[in-house]
Motif scaffolding. Structure first.
Motif, short mmCIF file in Angstrom:
data_model
loop_
_atom_site.label_atom_id
_atom_site.label_comp_id
_atom_site.label_asym_id
_atom_site.label_seq_id
_atom_site.Cartn_x
_atom_site.Cartn_y
_atom_site.Cartn_z
N GLY B 240 35.81 24.71 40.91
CA GLY B 240 37.03 24.38 40.18
C GLY B 240 36.79 23.82 38.79
N MET B 241 35.53 23.95 38.27
CA MET B 241 35.26 23.41 36.93
C MET B 241 36.01 24.20 35.86
SD MET B 241 31.12 22.95 36.93
CE MET B 241 30.25 22.57 38.45
N VAL B 242 36.09 25.51 36.07
CA VAL B 242 36.71 26.41 35.08
C VAL B 242 37.52 27.46 35.84
CG1 VAL B 242 34.96 26.07 33.28
CG2 VAL B 242 34.60 27.81 35.04
N PRO B 243 38.42 28.20 35.13
CA PRO B 243 39.27 29.19 35.82
C PRO B 243 38.45 30.28 36.53
CG PRO B 243 40.06 28.82 33.59
CD PRO B 243 38.75 28.11 33.70
N ALA B 244 38.98 30.78 37.64
CA ALA B 244 38.28 31.79 38.44
C ALA B 244 38.00 33.06 37.65
CB ALA B 244 39.10 32.11 39.69
N ASP B 245 38.89 33.39 36.68
CA ASP B 245 38.68 34.66 35.98
C ASP B 245 37.59 34.57 34.91
OD1 ASP B 245 40.90 33.11 34.81
OD2 ASP B 245 40.86 34.65 33.28
N TRP B 246 36.92 33.41 34.81
CA TRP B 246 35.75 33.33 33.96
C TRP B 246 34.50 33.83 34.70
CZ3 TRP B 246 35.30 28.18 30.71
CH2 TRP B 246 36.44 28.08 29.87
N GLN B 247 34.62 34.09 35.98
CA GLN B 247 33.43 34.37 36.78
C GLN B 247 32.76 35.69 36.40
OE1 GLN B 247 33.96 34.41 41.05
NE2 GLN B 247 32.04 35.51 41.29
N VAL B 248 31.48 35.60 36.12
CA VAL B 248 30.66 36.78 35.86
C VAL B 248 29.81 37.02 37.10
CG1 VAL B 248 28.75 37.70 34.49
CG2 VAL B 248 30.57 36.41 33.37
N GLY B 249 29.82 38.25 37.61
CA GLY B 249 29.00 38.53 38.79
C GLY B 249 29.50 39.74 39.52
N GLN B 250 28.82 40.04 40.61
CA GLN B 250 29.17 41.22 41.40
C GLN B 250 30.64 41.19 41.78
OE1 GLN B 250 27.56 41.27 45.28
NE2 GLN B 250 27.98 43.43 45.63
N THR B 251 31.15 40.01 42.13
CA THR B 251 32.53 39.92 42.57
C THR B 251 33.45 39.43 41.45
OG1 THR B 251 32.10 37.73 43.38
CG2 THR B 251 31.93 39.52 44.95
N GLY B 252 32.90 39.14 40.30
CA GLY B 252 33.74 38.76 39.17
C GLY B 252 33.71 39.87 38.14
N LYS B 253 33.55 39.50 36.88
CA LYS B 253 33.46 40.51 35.82
C LYS B 253 32.02 41.00 35.69
CE LYS B 253 37.52 40.51 33.54
NZ LYS B 253 37.95 39.13 33.66
N ILE B 254 31.90 42.30 35.37
CA ILE B 254 30.61 42.87 35.02
C ILE B 254 30.59 42.95 33.50
CG2 ILE B 254 29.03 44.82 35.32
CD1 ILE B 254 29.83 43.95 38.05
N VAL B 255 29.65 42.30 32.85
CA VAL B 255 29.63 42.29 31.38
C VAL B 255 28.30 42.79 30.86
CG1 VAL B 255 31.27 40.38 31.31
CG2 VAL B 255 28.81 39.90 31.20
N ALA B 256 28.31 43.33 29.65
CA ALA B 256 27.07 43.78 29.02
C ALA B 256 27.16 43.54 27.51
CB ALA B 256 26.82 45.26 29.32
N PRO B 257 27.28 42.27 27.09
CA PRO B 257 27.41 41.98 25.66
C PRO B 257 26.06 42.13 24.94
CG PRO B 257 27.27 39.94 26.88
CD PRO B 257 27.28 41.05 27.90
N ASN B 258 26.10 42.03 23.62
CA ASN B 258 24.85 42.03 22.85
C ASN B 258 24.03 40.78 23.16
OD1 ASN B 258 25.26 44.39 21.48
ND2 ASN B 258 26.37 43.42 19.78
N LEU B 259 24.73 39.68 23.37
CA LEU B 259 24.04 38.40 23.55
C LEU B 259 24.73 37.61 24.66
CD1 LEU B 259 21.95 36.31 22.55
CD2 LEU B 259 23.59 35.63 20.78
N TYR B 260 23.94 37.16 25.63
CA TYR B 260 24.48 36.41 26.77
C TYR B 260 23.73 35.10 26.90
CZ TYR B 260 26.29 35.60 31.50
OH TYR B 260 26.93 35.08 32.61
N PHE B 261 24.45 34.00 26.83
CA PHE B 261 23.85 32.69 27.06
C PHE B 261 24.15 32.24 28.49
CE2 PHE B 261 24.33 32.62 22.44
CZ PHE B 261 23.16 32.02 22.02
N ALA B 262 23.09 32.00 29.27
CA ALA B 262 23.25 31.47 30.62
C ALA B 262 22.79 30.02 30.59
CB ALA B 262 22.44 32.28 31.62
N VAL B 263 23.75 29.11 30.64
CA VAL B 263 23.42 27.70 30.49
C VAL B 263 23.60 26.99 31.84
CG1 VAL B 263 23.91 25.57 29.24
CG2 VAL B 263 24.21 27.78 28.09
#
Lengths: 271, 322
Positions: B240-263
């Motif tokens: 519940g830290m952030v909205p569910a539709d921010w989720q990146v992953g198999q069951t969330g969004k699939i993204v392929a940007p130029n630059l991805y920060f995983a913090v």
């Protein structure tokens, strides 16, 4: 309320993916109930019980699978969780495509006449995300996909659907097809008007079968049917090859933030 | 062999960028099928986008009606199936957005069509490559039905450019609507000035290690500095830290940007499936043994509390020096 839950057995996704003879190598694979389908069974049980007192309030949960003889094991798992009976349509996985699965399930739904069909939004092996919507189209039923919440109301269900940009609430009458997403198993996601609103289910995911449940499952009805009785033709969708994705080139650990920013600006030209 | 009916989503007077990826596939499919691309715009305000759509295909069909104010699969699917039949389509395609994923299998059922979901590539005329097993393998499927339904993975197809001409725009009636008792109740959506997660060039994502939603503010500063979209791991959205539709992953969004920060993201298989197609991946995590470092191009072993503010000030310096 009678709830029908189609389930699929899938290879355990924690196993390493191997390829043999241009197909996924399933030699020695261990199998599980597709996670989303397991969550659909959990949702069905939550709709038919008082979660706080842990008592069933009636209704019936029927699980269905298509698969080889071995797939009966995964059906027994659903019975051990609390489903009441199961239907096994015996077939080789290679002989069926999604169109065949839909045709068989449609015939079973028309015979069983459930008030609700609950299923996973997709199987975690094929990741196709098709069968629920196709069934709804064939049956002429309303559909609510990607359910994060479901509430039983007087004349149907209100479903909170996970969509791009947020949550969309859709009302469907009974009978309907509802496909579930991961968050359907959160503490307050299922409301049936019986379980007190203050009660939250604990733990992550679906319930584990109890020892008592496992013993009881051995005596529950498991009806075995032959695929030949459903008039399914040759598959129109065939897998003709499988490849592994290219591996990413090895990365590097950089010492500090100024080095990182310099590399992003000069090497990767990403900022 | 026949035409390609491309169901395109729009926002106001313009096609969405997700629709441009669909059109990129549609053009390749039309060439393979010896037909033309026909864009279908459906909805209460569909006509507004027809001018923009006509720059991308020779033919645009608009189905506009007040009864289509809210998208419902029950009303859209029969319209799409009818347009496919009336226009000689052998391929019906949409982007694998939540709308495309919801409606297209229902369309396939109405057309007795075989379907390929979330495809990454077209081979020949009726073979499709698509990721399976959370992206751990790619499967090639061959479909032999006369009409084939497809959803396209946005990140796998470059957005189509304008076709260099103006297509004809026509309208088709909405026809009789049977909702089978379904109704739209309400939507809870987040308004944001940031780009959509699905088509952002840069994504800044945070994980469980961010500890709470308040701590994401510093990541949002980084995102706004780079014109990035915000993302998160399932651990962070489930907590519940952030909205569910921010989720990146198999069951969330699939993204392929130029630059991805995983913090402060550990890098569960589920999450990697949603972002490992990114061009450059940066991982910031205090634990050097986390699996995220195995997919990262650049890793920094450091606490986010120290790393992110420093990153912001260093990027500002680089930008100021240009």
């Amino acid at each position: 309320m009678k709830i029908l839950v189609p389930v699929k057995r899938v290879p355990d996704p924690t196993q390493k993916t191997k390829i043999k003879d241009n197909a996924i190598d399933l030699t020695g694979a261990s199998w599980i109930v597709n996670t989303f389908d397991e969550y659909a069974v959990e949702t069905a049980l939550r709709l038919l019980e008082n979660g706080e007192s842990n008592t069933r309030t009636g209704g019936e949960v029927v699980t269905v699978t298509l698969g080889p003889d071995d797939a009966a094991k995964e059906l027994r798992t659903t019975l051990a969780m609390g489903a009441d009976r199961a239907i096994h349509v015996v077939t080789d996985d290679k002989d069926i495509d999604s169109l065949a699965v839909v045709k068989v399930l449609q015939a079973i739904i028309e015979a069983e006449k459930p008030d609700l069909v609950l299923m996973g939004k997709q199987a975690v092996d094929g990741d196709a995300n098709q069968v629920g919507q196709m069934l709804a189209g064939k049956l002429g039923w309303p559909q609510a996909t990607f359910a994060a919440t479901i509430e039983k109301v007087a004349d149907g269900f209100v479903v909170g659907r996970e969509v791009d940009g947020g949550v969309e609430y859709k009302k469907v009458p009974s009978p309907a097809i509802v496909t579930v997403d991961l968050r359907i198993v959160a503490g307050h996601s299922v409301k049936n008007g019986v379980t007190p609103a203050t009660f939250a289910y604990q733990g992550e995911g679906a319930r584990l079968p109890s020892l008592k449940g496992i013993m009881a499952a051995k005596k529950k009805p498991l009806d075995s049917k032959k695929i030949a009785d459903f008039g399914v033709g040759a598959p129109a969708i065939r897998e003709v090859g499988v490849t592994l994705p290219p591996a990413r080139a090895a990365g590097q650990i950089v010492a500090d933030i100024p080095t990182l920013v310099a590399k992003l600006a000069n090497d990767a030209k990403a900022i | 062999m026949g035409n390609v009916l491309a169901i395109c989503e729009y926002s106001g007077a313009a096609l969405r960028s997700s629709a441009l990826s669909n059109l990129s596939f549609a053009r390749a499919a039309a060439t393979a099928h010896g037909g033309e691309v026909i864009i279908a715009l459906i909805g209460a305000g569909a006509n507004a986008a027809s001018g923009h759509a006509a720059k991308y295909a020779g033919k645009v069909i608009v189905v506009e009606d007040g009864a289509l104010e809210h998208y419902l699969a029950e009303s859209y699917a029969p319209i799409i199936a009818r347009l496919a039949k009336d226009n000689g389509a052998s391929i019906v395609t949409a982007t694998a957005t939540s709308l495309g994923k919801d409606v297209m299998p229902r369309v396939a059922a109405l057309l007795d069509a075989g379907m390929a979901s979330d495809i990454s590539k077209l081979e020949g005329s009726n073979k499709f490559v698509r990721p399976i097993l959370a992206g751990n393998a790619y499967s090639t499927v061959e479909i032999s039905t006369p009409i084939i339904c497809v959803t396209v993975r946005q990140s796998e197809f470059e957005p189509a450019g304008e076709a260099g001409g103006a297509g004809t725009v026509s309208t088709a009636p909405v026809g009789e609507i049977n909702l089978f008792g379904a109704s739209f109740v309400r939507a809870e959506t987040q308004k944001s000035d940031r780009p959509d997660l699905g088509d952002a060039k840069v994504v800044v994502a945070g994980g469980r290690g961010m500890k709470n939603g308040e701590n994401f503010k510093v990541l949002e500063q980084l995102a706004d500095l780079l014109g990035a979209a915000m993302g998160a791991s399932r651990a962070a959205t489930d907590a519940g830290m952030v909205p569910a539709d921010w989720q990146v992953g198999q069951t969330g969004k699939i993204v392929a940007p130029n630059l991805y920060f995983a913090v402060a993201i550990s890098g569960a298989i589920q999450h990697l499936a949603g972002m490992k197609g990114s061009k450059t991946i940066v991982a910031i995590n205090k634990n050097k043994d986390e699996p995220i470092f195995q997919v990262a191009d650049y890793g920094v072993v450091m606490e986010w509390e120290k790393a992110v503010p420093e990153l912001i000030s260093e990027i500002k310096k680089v930008k100021a020096s240009r």
